[in-house]
Design an enzyme around this catalytic site. Structure first.
Site, PDB file in Angstrom:
ATOM      1  N   CYS A   1      15.884 -21.155   8.264  1.00 30.93           N
ATOM      2  CA  CYS A   1      16.732 -20.508   9.272  1.00 30.93           C
ATOM      3  C   CYS A   1      16.156 -20.822  10.642  1.00 30.93           C
ATOM      4  CB  CYS A   1      16.824 -18.998   9.030  1.00 30.93           C
ATOM      5  SG  CYS A   1      15.272 -18.109   9.264  1.00 30.93           S
TER       6      CYS A   1
ATOM      7  N   HIS B   1      15.476 -10.229  14.601  1.00 24.80           N
ATOM      8  CA  HIS B   1      14.127 -10.764  14.704  1.00 24.80           C
ATOM      9  C   HIS B   1      14.111 -11.938  15.666  1.00 24.80           C
ATOM     10  CE1 HIS B   1      16.171 -13.038  11.522  1.00 24.80           C
ATOM     11  NE2 HIS B   1      15.411 -14.061  11.874  1.00 24.80           N
TER      12      HIS B   1
END
Length: 685
Positions: free
Chosen positions: A201, A65
């Protein structure tokens, strides 16, 4: 709002063999659907994200991603591989691959959808249903949340027929969720263990929310109350301060800096990467319990002002953005990394003196002469190893001050500047200046906009090269010599200390050591003392003795206070008091932090007064110390040990008396001393 995923974005027979091939195959579907405008540019962004951290998860899941300017709308493509594709997960290849594409300026609503998917990936029923589904449109509906996973043993087609009335099913699920929340909110017998957690993250799209879901599921299974703050790309809503205050422990599962970390000071913290939060939640909860049982606490200061929080972060930097606060944080970073070198090197040197006497410092190199059977050879070996460790003090100090300011690109110029400070005899002050200069230069270079093709080499080549040149020039030619002169003047001043001047310095050092007990002022005083050991003189050895003596007072005083007047303290404080005896004897000032955090207005002034008395007496007695650490365990290396221990005892007594008096004044006669933590027992009539 366009659908996140459609049947055209699903490949149930993904034939790719590598993660790059898989990303390209799924990205081509996005291009065909008009969701991605530049295939190669988008794949470069995916690869850059993958280089930061592998995106494979345990359970056969891969989630490449990224956020990219080549994405027209938030999009998800799904592929299912029969052979499996290696995405770097510990348990093997992934057969379920989700390619998540978010625009560089994606709005909160879209990112919320992506975060919801990330949480559902932690549900085995969801992933099992995807593995069993034979229809692309149905798989897309399942991913969008429009279709519930089939119960175990039910075929996908049968499940679709059974869920025709989806509104009813959704209502049932909602009622179950409410019921679960009601159960969670019901009072239980005894106090449950409470945890607050932060997950984050680099892109804040997938791992952030998967770690949150995993921790929440594990907490439910363990009977633990947990509140998770997800610091994702869509911003974050800070946890209620009351929830943080009531927590017994903290878990950070993150790969980027935790924002506003000072909120969690004074509590045990488990600090791990975000993948550990996904894969090992039960272990993290167990570790948090153990740390809480041991009474471990952590102290933090905010070192970011929220400017890096991403779009819509909604972070209020508050005092974190103030220059004084940030400067203190930078200095603390350098001192904290320097302390292990001090402890290892200093104790080796102290041990060498205990074996071979102080003259062992002038022994020839053991590389040229070493006799296995001679004690002096072993003493010389220890001395020279310790000296080698001490040689890193100033470069490490400078390097990690720079690191605290500008991250890894600043390490090289920081270390170079620190080494130059040693070369020109600028010492500890030179290291401070070199670190600040290196961080400032790197921060300035990072503000320069460069072509995208150069971004990859900037942190590993261009920034270290240019910054080292600038810092080297400044240290050698501009500021180094004046700082070296100041360092020499301070050293000469220490050598001439006597009488009342020495006592005043002892008072100041004692106050600094006891004000924050391991915090910035404590570390500055300690670093000042340790810096004098590199080239020891009578004055610098007296300073080292006073600093260590004063630093032992806070935990020893609290240990004594909990012993002589235990009814003034809670059960937890009494338990901490028993541990504080050992911590104080070992010169670990942080042993008093739990007491100071619980009652700062009474504890801190009391221990400061005791530290000032000890520092003054140590200097007045002329006690000296060649070891930078060790507490009572290095008493044989102390000059005038009896008077030195008397100074510690006097300061401990003063601090104990003050804290007992101040705590006793706040209680009414009828108040039970343990009311804060023990059940009240009704008096008999």
């Amino acid at each position: 709002m366009s659908e996140l995923i459609t049947a055209e974005l699903v490949d149930l027979d993904l034939s790719a063999e590598t993660k790059n091939e898989a990303a390209r195959s799924l990205a081509e579907r996005m291009v065909t659907a008009g969701r991605v405008t530049d295939l190669d540019g988008f794949l470069a962004d995916v690869a850059a994200r993958e280089a930061q951290m592998p995106t494979g998860l345990d359970g056969g899941i891969g989630i490449p991603h990224c956020r990219s300017e080549h994405v027209a709308a938030p999009t998800l493509a799904f592929g299912r591989s029969a052979r499996g594709i290696d995405f770097g997960a510990a348990d093997g290849p992934a057969d379920l691959v989700f390619l998540i594409a978010a625009p560089a300026g994606a709005d909160d609503a879209h990112l919320t959808i992506l975060s919801s998917l990330a949480r559902r990936l932690m549900d085995p029923a969801f992933t099992d249903a995807l593995r069993a589904e034979a229809n692309s449109a149905a798989a897309a509906a399942l991913i969008r949340g429009e279709q519930a996973p089939a119960p175990a043993g039910t075929s996908p087609s049968a499940e679709r027929n059974a869920s025709a009335d989806r509104d009813t099913a959704d209502k049932h699920v909602a009622e179950e969720d409410v019921a679960e929340e009601d159960v969670a909110d019901e009072p239980v017998t005894g106090e449950p263990f409470r945890i607050v957690a932060v997950t984050s993250c680099p892109t804040g799209i997938a791992h952030t929310y998967m770690a949150a879901e995993s921790l929440e599921a594990a907490a439910r299974a363990e009977g633990v109350v947990i509140s998770v703050e997800t610091q994702g790309s869509a911003g974050f809503k800070p946890l209620d301060p009351a929830v943080v205050a009531a927590a017994d422990a903290v878990i950070w599962a993150h790969d980027v800096e935790v924002r506003e970390k000072a909120r969690f000071g004074g509590k045990p913290v488990v600090d791990v990467g975000v993948k550990a939060g996904i894969n090992r939640p039960a272990e993290l909860i167990a570790e948090a319990r153990r740390k809480a049982e041991r009474g471990e606490v952590s102290r933090f200061t905010d070192d970011h002002d929220g400017s890096d929080a991403g779009a819509g972060a909604g972070v209020s930097g508050g005092s974190a953005g103030h220059f004084g606060v940030r400067l203190r944080t930078y200095l603390m970073s350098g001192v904290s990394y320097m302390v292990p070198f001090v402890a290892a090197g200093g104790l080796l040197i102290a041990l060498s003196f205990a074996i071979g006497g102080y003259e062992i410092a002038s022994a020839p190199s053991v590389a040229d002469h070493f006799a296995w059977g001679e004690a002096n050879s072993w003493a010389a070996l220890l001395n020279q190893i310790g000296g080698a460790a001490f040689g890193f003090l100033v470069p490490v100090l400078a390097g990690y001050i720079a690191y605290g300011m500008a991250d890894r690109p600043a390490l090289v110029p920081g270390f170079v500047g620190g080494a130059i400070a040693l070369t020109i005899d600028a010492g500890f002050l030179g290291g401070l200046a070199a670190g600040l200069l290196a961080g400032a230069v790197v921060m300035a270079i990072q503000r320069v906009k460069v072509h995208p093709t150069l971004r990859g080499i900037m942190p590993v080549l261009v920034i270290p090269l240019l910054a080292s040149m600038v810092v080297g020039f400044l240290m050698f030619i501009v500021v180094g010599k004046p700082i070296a002169s100041l360092q020499k003047a301070l050293t000469d001043g220490l050598n001439g200390l006597s009488g009342s001047n020495a006592v005043i310095l002892g008072v100041v050092l004692g106050l600094m050591m006891c004000f924050d007990m391991g915090g910035p002022l404590n570390k500055v005083a300690y670093a000042f003392a340790v810096g004098g050991l590199a080239d020891p003189t009578d004055g610098s050895l007296k300073v080292m003795a006073a600093v260590m003596a004063a630093g032992m007072v806070p935990p020893l005083a609290m240990a004594l206070a909990t012993t002589v007047r235990s009814r003034l303290f809670t059960r937890a404080e009494r338990e901490n008091g028993r541990a504080a005896w050992v911590l104080g004897a070992s010169f670990i000032s942080e042993g008093a932090i739990p007491f100071a955090a619980a009652d700062p207005l009474r504890v801190i002034p009391s221990v400061m007064a005791g530290g000032a008395v000890t520092g003054a007496l140590s200097m007045a007695f002329g006690s000296t110390l060649r070891a930078p650490h060790g507490g009572v365990f290095v008493v044989p290396l102390i000059g005038g040990p009896f008077l030195y221990l008397l100074a510690i005892a006097a300061g401990t007594a003063v601090a104990t008396a003050l804290v007992v008096i101040l705590k006793g004044m706040r209680r009414s006669p009828e108040e039970t001393p343990t009311a804060a933590d023990e059940p009240k027992v009704p008096l008999a009539a």
